[in-house]
Write an enzyme that holds these catalytic residues in place. Structure first.
Site, PDB file in Angstrom:
ATOM      1  N   GLU A  88     -36.690  33.711  96.132  1.00  0.00           N
ATOM      2  CA  GLU A  88     -36.139  33.303  94.821  1.00  0.00           C
ATOM      3  C   GLU A  88     -36.254  34.473  93.843  1.00  0.00           C
ATOM      4  O   GLU A  88     -37.173  35.277  93.949  1.00  0.00           O
ATOM      5  CB  GLU A  88     -36.868  32.060  94.294  1.00  0.00           C
ATOM      6  CG  GLU A  88     -38.385  32.176  94.189  1.00  0.00           C
ATOM      7  CD  GLU A  88     -38.853  32.779  92.888  1.00  0.00           C
ATOM      8  OE1 GLU A  88     -38.049  32.852  91.950  1.00  0.00           O
ATOM      9  OE2 GLU A  88     -40.025  33.207  92.832  1.00  0.00           O
ATOM     10  N   PHE A  89     -35.291  34.538  92.938  1.00  0.00           N
ATOM     11  CA  PHE A  89     -35.311  35.592  91.923  1.00  0.00           C
ATOM     12  C   PHE A  89     -35.246  34.965  90.533  1.00  0.00           C
ATOM     13  O   PHE A  89     -34.616  35.493  89.625  1.00  0.00           O
ATOM     14  CB  PHE A  89     -34.138  36.567  92.150  1.00  0.00           C
ATOM     15  CG  PHE A  89     -34.137  37.194  93.522  1.00  0.00           C
ATOM     16  CD1 PHE A  89     -35.022  38.216  93.832  1.00  0.00           C
ATOM     17  CD2 PHE A  89     -33.292  36.729  94.515  1.00  0.00           C
ATOM     18  CE1 PHE A  89     -35.050  38.785  95.105  1.00  0.00           C
ATOM     19  CE2 PHE A  89     -33.303  37.284  95.792  1.00  0.00           C
ATOM     20  CZ  PHE A  89     -34.185  38.320  96.085  1.00  0.00           C
TER      21      PHE A  89
ATOM     22  N   ASN B 161     -39.425  42.873  92.765  1.00  0.00           N
ATOM     23  CA  ASN B 161     -40.445  42.758  91.715  1.00  0.00           C
ATOM     24  C   ASN B 161     -41.154  44.088  91.481  1.00  0.00           C
ATOM     25  O   ASN B 161     -41.484  44.440  90.349  1.00  0.00           O
ATOM     26  CB  ASN B 161     -41.444  41.648  92.054  1.00  0.00           C
ATOM     27  CG  ASN B 161     -40.941  40.292  91.584  1.00  0.00           C
ATOM     28  OD1 ASN B 161     -39.822  40.190  91.066  1.00  0.00           O
ATOM     29  ND2 ASN B 161     -41.730  39.256  91.749  1.00  0.00           N
TER      30      ASN B 161
ATOM     31  N   LYS C  57     -43.944  36.294  77.733  1.00  0.00           N
ATOM     32  CA  LYS C  57     -42.652  36.809  77.274  1.00  0.00           C
ATOM     33  C   LYS C  57     -42.005  35.686  76.470  1.00  0.00           C
ATOM     34  O   LYS C  57     -42.560  34.575  76.406  1.00  0.00           O
ATOM     35  CB  LYS C  57     -41.776  37.219  78.455  1.00  0.00           C
ATOM     36  CG  LYS C  57     -41.433  36.054  79.384  1.00  0.00           C
ATOM     37  CD  LYS C  57     -40.413  36.456  80.428  1.00  0.00           C
ATOM     38  CE  LYS C  57     -39.983  35.242  81.231  1.00  0.00           C
ATOM     39  NZ  LYS C  57     -38.935  35.525  82.195  1.00  0.00           N
TER      40      LYS C  57
ATOM     41  N   LYS D  73     -49.099  40.384  90.510  1.00  0.00           N
ATOM     42  CA  LYS D  73     -49.606  39.780  91.748  1.00  0.00           C
ATOM     43  C   LYS D  73     -48.861  40.336  92.969  1.00  0.00           C
ATOM     44  O   LYS D  73     -49.473  40.695  93.978  1.00  0.00           O
ATOM     45  CB  LYS D  73     -49.428  38.263  91.683  1.00  0.00           C
ATOM     46  CG  LYS D  73     -50.050  37.525  92.833  1.00  0.00           C
ATOM     47  CD  LYS D  73     -49.723  36.059  92.814  1.00  0.00           C
ATOM     48  CE  LYS D  73     -48.423  35.847  93.563  1.00  0.00           C
ATOM     49  NZ  LYS D  73     -48.103  34.483  93.891  1.00  0.00           N
TER      50      LYS D  73
ATOM     51  N   GLY E 175     -42.951  47.851  75.743  1.00  0.00           N
ATOM     52  CA  GLY E 175     -43.693  46.770  75.098  1.00  0.00           C
ATOM     53  C   GLY E 175     -45.169  46.853  75.396  1.00  0.00           C
ATOM     54  O   GLY E 175     -45.754  47.938  75.398  1.00  0.00           O
TER      55      GLY E 175
ATOM     56  N   CYS F 140     -46.121  36.857  88.259  1.00  0.00           N
ATOM     57  CA  CYS F 140     -45.492  37.392  89.482  1.00  0.00           C
ATOM     58  C   CYS F 140     -45.618  38.896  89.696  1.00  0.00           C
ATOM     59  O   CYS F 140     -46.066  39.342  90.742  1.00  0.00           O
ATOM     60  CB  CYS F 140     -44.006  37.027  89.479  1.00  0.00           C
ATOM     61  SG  CYS F 140     -43.734  35.268  89.303  1.00  0.00           S
TER      62      CYS F 140
HETATM   63  C1  UGA Z   1     -40.001  37.957  87.503  1.00  0.00           C
HETATM   64  C2  UGA Z   1     -38.664  38.494  88.023  1.00  0.00           C
HETATM   65  O1  UGA Z   1     -37.884  38.988  86.934  1.00  0.00           O
HETATM   66  C3  UGA Z   1     -37.880  37.392  88.737  1.00  0.00           C
HETATM   67  O2  UGA Z   1     -36.671  37.930  89.286  1.00  0.00           O
HETATM   68  C4  UGA Z   1     -38.754  36.827  89.870  1.00  0.00           C
HETATM   69  O3  UGA Z   1     -38.093  35.759  90.530  1.00  0.00           O
HETATM   70  C5  UGA Z   1     -40.067  36.295  89.265  1.00  0.00           C
HETATM   71  O4  UGA Z   1     -40.745  37.379  88.585  1.00  0.00           O
HETATM   72  C6  UGA Z   1     -40.908  35.772  90.403  1.00  0.00           C
HETATM   73  O5  UGA Z   1     -41.309  36.573  91.252  1.00  0.00           O
HETATM   74  O6  UGA Z   1     -41.064  34.549  90.517  1.00  0.00           O
HETATM   75  P1  UGA Z   1     -40.744  36.527  85.377  1.00  0.00           P
HETATM   76  O7  UGA Z   1     -42.143  36.721  85.860  1.00  0.00           O
HETATM   77  O8  UGA Z   1     -40.293  35.189  84.926  1.00  0.00           O
HETATM   78  O9  UGA Z   1     -39.707  36.985  86.522  1.00  0.00           O
HETATM   79  O10 UGA Z   1     -40.601  37.500  84.148  1.00  0.00           O
HETATM   80  P2  UGA Z   1     -39.741  38.760  83.730  1.00  0.00           P
HETATM   81  O11 UGA Z   1     -38.654  38.336  82.834  1.00  0.00           O
HETATM   82  O12 UGA Z   1     -39.368  39.574  84.912  1.00  0.00           O
HETATM   83  O13 UGA Z   1     -40.827  39.560  82.852  1.00  0.00           O
HETATM   84  C7  UGA Z   1     -42.062  40.002  83.423  1.00  0.00           C
HETATM   85  C8  UGA Z   1     -42.846  40.806  82.435  1.00  0.00           C
HETATM   86  O14 UGA Z   1     -42.237  42.075  82.186  1.00  0.00           O
HETATM   87  C9  UGA Z   1     -42.973  40.142  81.055  1.00  0.00           C
HETATM   88  O15 UGA Z   1     -44.280  40.321  80.562  1.00  0.00           O
HETATM   89  C10 UGA Z   1     -41.980  40.894  80.189  1.00  0.00           C
HETATM   90  O16 UGA Z   1     -42.313  40.892  78.836  1.00  0.00           O
HETATM   91  C11 UGA Z   1     -42.085  42.293  80.788  1.00  0.00           C
HETATM   92  N1  UGA Z   1     -40.862  43.095  80.563  1.00  0.00           N
HETATM   93  C12 UGA Z   1     -39.700  42.760  81.137  1.00  0.00           C
HETATM   94  C13 UGA Z   1     -40.939  44.228  79.746  1.00  0.00           C
HETATM   95  O17 UGA Z   1     -42.007  44.568  79.192  1.00  0.00           O
HETATM   96  N2  UGA Z   1     -39.808  44.966  79.541  1.00  0.00           N
HETATM   97  C14 UGA Z   1     -38.617  44.649  80.115  1.00  0.00           C
HETATM   98  O18 UGA Z   1     -37.623  45.368  79.884  1.00  0.00           O
HETATM   99  C15 UGA Z   1     -38.555  43.507  80.927  1.00  0.00           C
END
Ligand code: UGA
Length: 471
Positions: A175-176, A248, A361, A303, A293, A300
């Site tokens: 899943e993504f 990831n 986030k 981990k 940031g 995720c």
């Molecule tokens: C992430 C992946 O984006 C999903 O594709 C994946 O399915 C999921 O993990 C998973 O393995 O289940 P998610 O953990 O919901 O999704 O969050 P993200 O939107 O990817 O953000 C992760 C972290 O990176 C957050 O703390 C966010 O603030 C940070 N981030 C993200 C940044 O600091 N800068 C960015 O440009 C993007």
């Protein structure tokens, strides 16, 4: 302050598939977890008959009553639609499943042990339980993010009683889903990855997703009937699993990379926002996932990186770049603390610091591995008094960490504060009344940890402002 969410009635009215599907019987094990719930609701919306099984009785009760145990835009509305339509059921017991499923999804959690390796006990327990469910040909779809050897492990548990290829086959379908955008990612994926040796099994999973692959789903004002079908990558299960880890890891690399560049920009007077804008025009680079940031948080990315590092070590392979990505991420909080201290004359003892944003986030109430909470702990260890606000995550944060004064109003958070830190990029922060913010603060200083606010506007109002990677 209410966060703008999708209107429930609209979310339901909006959903349709543009032609009917063959209804398959689906069971989702771990169906009350985040991925399990989104998958169950998503498949039930497509018209399949779904039973979601989970041992967490409290969550199952909430889901049965039409309310998901976590915030996800539009989820409750679609959940109720499926419950009312009779396509979705929740239960705590496999014995309660009346039909023999065509497809069983495994979406159970895969927590890490203290050394970073994945704890597979839940997956093995599920495989043992599934022996009683499989009766006729069933496809097991592994959605949980697991190391490669897990698939062999599941197959060997089942093979004690059943015959692979005749009674069951396994397909790895990573899943993504991003939290906060899970349903959009479910209905409009960038790709579907199906890993496994059995063509018959992969075909059945393709059939399950057919409306999605053919882009015949319309939801939340998004219909893409004219678009090309969703690419389906059929491969072996090892490559499918590695795709998930690689995705990831690469996302994490991008965040650490841009935080590194942002640090450099600060030191020689460049503006990272313009740098990212310029990078974005190069199709080899793109500008996605390059927002500097506090570092990447959440359940995720870290981990999965740790698990990949652990696996590499088991093969005596040194994953230098993955390690550096994690190390760079761990350093980002001290960059923030340094900026905050610069604003308070290098002492934090008894100084009031306001923190806006507690979730890992925006668009989620999830505080797991929240960098904001890590920052707060760091500030507290230096004697700061933290006043914290989040549009959705105050309750979760209070449970995870009791240090700060939590408030339900962003203005109350800045009362008497010497510095305001923006730790989560909630869009509503930018729309607040900064005259009022200034009036309430002891000194008008902002550390914008997400470059989320309008810098010029704040400078014009007389704030001292520091962002990330900007001069
Ligand atoms: C992430 C992946 O984006 C999903 O594709 C994946 O399915 C999921 O993990 C998973 O393995 O289940 P998610 O953990 O919901 O999704 O969050 P993200 O939107 O990817 O953000 C992760 C972290 O990176 C957050 O703390 C966010 O603030 C940070 N981030 C993200 C940044 O600091 N800068 C960015 O440009 C993007």
């Amino acid at each position: 302050m209410a966060h703008q969410v999708l209107d429930d009635a609209q979310a339901v009215k909006d959903f349709m598939t543009l032609s009917p599907v063959r209804r398959l019987k689906v069971m989702v094990v771990g169906g009350a977890g985040y991925v399990g719930t989104v998958t169950s609701v998503g498949l039930a919306c497509l018209g399949h008959h779904v039973v979601a099984v989970d041992m967490d009785g409290e969550r199952i009760r909430a889901l049965r009553s039409g309310s998901a145990p976590y915030f996800e835009d539009g989820l409750d509305a679609l959940l109720r639609r499926c419950l009312d339509g009779g396509t979705l059921r929740f239960t705590t017991s496999l014995g309660d499943v009346r039909h023999v499923p065509d497809i069983v999804f495994i979406t159970v959690g895969t927590p890490s042990r203290s050394g970073g390796e994945i704890d597979l006990s839940q997956i093995v327990a599920v495989a043992e339980d599934l022996v009683q469910v499989i009766n006729g040909y069933t496809v097991l779809v592994v959605k949980s993010t697991v190391p490669v050897g897990t698939i062999d492990l599941i197959a060997s548990v089942l093979s004690r009683h059943k015959v692979e290829g005749r009674d069951f086959d396994i397909v790895v379908n990573p899943e993504f889903l991003r939290e906060g955008h899970g349903l959009t990612d479910f209905f409009y994926p960038d790709r579907v990855v199906l890993g496994g040796t059995s063509a018959r099994a992969r075909l059945l999973v393709r059939e399950l997703y057919e409306p999605i692959i053919a882009r015949r789903v319309a939801w939340n004002g998004t219909a893409r009937p004219g678009d090309e079908p969703v690419p389906v990558v059929e491969t072996d299960f090892r490559s499918a699993l590695m795709t998930k880890y690689a995705a990831n890891a690469f996302l994490a690399v991008r965040v650490s990379f841009i935080n590194e560049i942002a640090g450099l920009c600060e030191r020689f007077g460049a503006d990272v926002r313009d740098v990212v804008r310029s990078l974005g025009y190069d199709p080899r680079l793109g500008s996605g996932y390059l927002n500097p940031g506090l570092g990447f948080g959440g359940p995720c990315l870290e981990k999965d990186l740790q698990a990949l590092i652990k696996v590499a070590e088991q093969f005596q392979y040194d994953p230098k770049m993955l390690r550096a990505t994690l190390e760079r991420n761990d350093r980002q909080i001290s960059e923030l603390v340094r900026k905050i201290k610069q604003m308070t004359g290098h002492f934090l003892y008894r100084r009031i610091v306001a923190v806006w944003g507690l979730a890992f986030k925006a668009d989620t109430d999830d505080v797991r591995n929240s960098m904001s909470l890590r920052l707060i702990r760091e500030l507290e260890s230096e004697g700061a008094v933290v006043q914290a606000y989040d549009p959705m995550a105050v309750e979760g944060a209070r449970t995870a960490h009791q240090g700060p004064r939590y408030v339900d109003d962003p203005y109350a958070a800045v009362d008497g504060a010497e510095v305001l830190v923006v730790a989560t990029e909630w869009p509503e922060f930018g729309a607040l009344d900064f005259d009022e913010v200034k009036r309430r603060m002891l000194r008008p200083c902002v550390v914008d940890g997400r470059n989320a606010l309008d810098r010029q506007r704040l400078l014009d109002l007389g704030f001292q402002y520091v962002g990330i990677g900007t001069a």
